[in-house]
Scaffold this active site. Structure first.
Site, PDB file in Angstrom:
ATOM      1  CE  LYS A   1      -0.465  -0.254  -1.578  1.00 32.07           C
ATOM      2  NZ  LYS A   1       0.368  -1.330  -1.027  1.00 32.07           N
TER       3      LYS A   1
HETATM    4  N1  PMP Z   1       2.806  -2.220   4.737  1.00 36.01           N
HETATM    5  C1  PMP Z   1       3.091  -2.614   3.495  1.00 36.01           C
HETATM    6  C2  PMP Z   1       4.496  -2.736   3.073  1.00 36.01           C
HETATM    7  C3  PMP Z   1       2.050  -2.916   2.595  1.00 36.01           C
HETATM    8  O1  PMP Z   1       2.326  -3.304   1.355  1.00 36.01           O
HETATM    9  C4  PMP Z   1       0.720  -2.835   3.027  1.00 36.01           C
HETATM   10  C5  PMP Z   1      -0.399  -3.187   2.089  1.00 36.01           C
HETATM   11  N2  PMP Z   1      -0.838  -2.095   1.357  1.00 36.01           N
HETATM   12  C6  PMP Z   1       0.471  -2.412   4.343  1.00 36.01           C
HETATM   13  C7  PMP Z   1       1.537  -2.117   5.166  1.00 36.01           C
HETATM   14  C8  PMP Z   1      -0.925  -2.225   4.820  1.00 36.01           C
HETATM   15  O2  PMP Z   1      -1.453  -1.044   4.286  1.00 36.01           O
HETATM   16  P1  PMP Z   1      -3.018  -0.893   4.029  1.00 36.01           P
HETATM   17  O3  PMP Z   1      -3.679  -1.203   5.328  1.00 36.01           O
HETATM   18  O4  PMP Z   1      -3.207   0.523   3.665  1.00 36.01           O
HETATM   19  O5  PMP Z   1      -3.363  -1.845   2.968  1.00 36.01           O
END
Ligand code: PMP
Length: 323
Positions: free
Chosen positions: A167
């Site tokens: 991330k």
């Molecule tokens: N994909 C991307 C590219 C994201 O930025 C996010 C947001 N964090 C998600 C998927 C969803 O992840 P999460 O459910 O952990 O927020």
């Protein structure tokens, strides 16, 4: 900055390298910012206010902090704080800010020190800076906010180029290019395909699709972020007796799907009602999406105690501790 602006627009505190710090005092040299962003990894975490209980519930905090530490590990960043320390920091921050509404919490770690691109070497471990901010951000669950999507001409970054599993702030350039293109072409959002030409994810959300009552979603090696919401929805759907299959998804399947929706911390559950102007199902939010959204809403607000292990009470009602 206008008098009084800080208090209305910003919370009282953020957390910076181990200390709760007044918002206005958390300053750094301007040259640090751009270089640091290249290296920054982060988390986005939602906390939901439960009015009846006068409590703030942080959703899947453990899972988010585990992913934060894993992102640090993958980029070879030093891990200076444990998940337990970061949990304490977040709880303290929410209490100090007297957070009594839906709140977006963002831990961010970057290579500090400034001075240009820093090469990570074995002998010269780069200094890591961590900030945690928590700011009001209202939920759109149950508000029937639907989106029209296009399949992007941009390709989702693959693991061997710019791993979406990390991330990393830098990954969001790929997302921004897709979002901007979609918006300029009259769509609300974009769906990115991976280098294999299969569906990957949205700019900031994972994708799920319903065909003939079965929920399908691309797998974790299909160029997606390992989304915590996606994993939660998969578990929830199975608990509700809905079959879930993780497998590659073709673009044309989106055109004949009964339901499509995005999921993510900020996206929560966002119904996609058309893809490339093909209506999804009958062009409205579908029944499985609605069922999941209703159940998810009760879980994140701490109302469904069967999922109490997914929410961390932040004891917001306790009041503001002393500095
Ligand atoms: N994909 C991307 C590219 C994201 O930025 C996010 C947001 N964090 C998600 C998927 C969803 O992840 P999460 O459910 O952990 O927020």
């Amino acid at each position: 900055m206008a008098e009084g602006h800080e208090t209305s627009a910003f919370p009282r505190y953020l957390w910076w390298n181990g200390k709760r710090t007044p918002w206005a005092e958390a300053t750094t040299h301007v040259t640090v910012i751009g270089w640091s962003s290249v290296s920054a990894i982060f988390e986005g975490i939602m906390a939901y206010w439960n009015h009846d209980e006068q409590e703030l519930f942080v959703f899947r905090l453990d899972a988010h902090l585990r992913r934060f530490l894993r992102s640090q590990k993958m980029v070879r960043m030093t891990q200076d704080y444990t998940a337990a320390q970061l949990t304490d920091a977040i709880t303290d921050l929410l209490q100090a800010n007297d957070a009594r509404e839906d709140t977006y919490i963002m831990p961010l770690a970057f290579i500090g020190g400034g001075g240009g691109f820093r090469r990570l070497t074995a002998t010269d471990p780069a200094p890591t800076d961590i900030t945690i901010t928590a700011r009001p951000s209202s939920s759109h669950l149950l508000k029937r906010e639907w989106k029209h999507a296009c399949v992007s001409s941009w390709t989702r970054i693959p693991d061997n180029v710019m791993p979406p599993r990390i991330k990393n702030l830098s990954n969001y350039r790929n997302s921004q290019l897709a979002s901007a293109e979609a918006s300029i072409n009259g769509y609300d959002t974009a769906i990115l395909l991976n280098t294999a030409g299969k569906v990957a994810e949205g700019p900031g959300a994972c994708l799920l699709m319903v065909r003939d009552g079965i929920l399908y979603t691309p797998g974790v090696t299909d160029s997606i972020l390992e989304s915590i919401t996606r994993e939660s929805i998969i578990t929830l759907a199975r608990d509700l007796g809905i079959e879930v299959v993780e497998r590659p998804v073709d673009r044309t399947e989106l055109y004949i799907a009964d339901e499509v929706f995005f999921c993510g911390t900020a996206a929560e559950i966002t119904p996609i009602v058309s893809v490339d102007r093909y209506p999804v199902g009958d062009g409205e939010q579908g029944p499985i999406t609605s069922r999941l959204e209703g159940a998810f809403h009760d879980i994140v607000r701490g109302k469904d105690r069967r999922y109490a292990h997914w929410v961390t009470p932040a004891a917001a009602a306790v009041g503001v501790p002393a500095d």
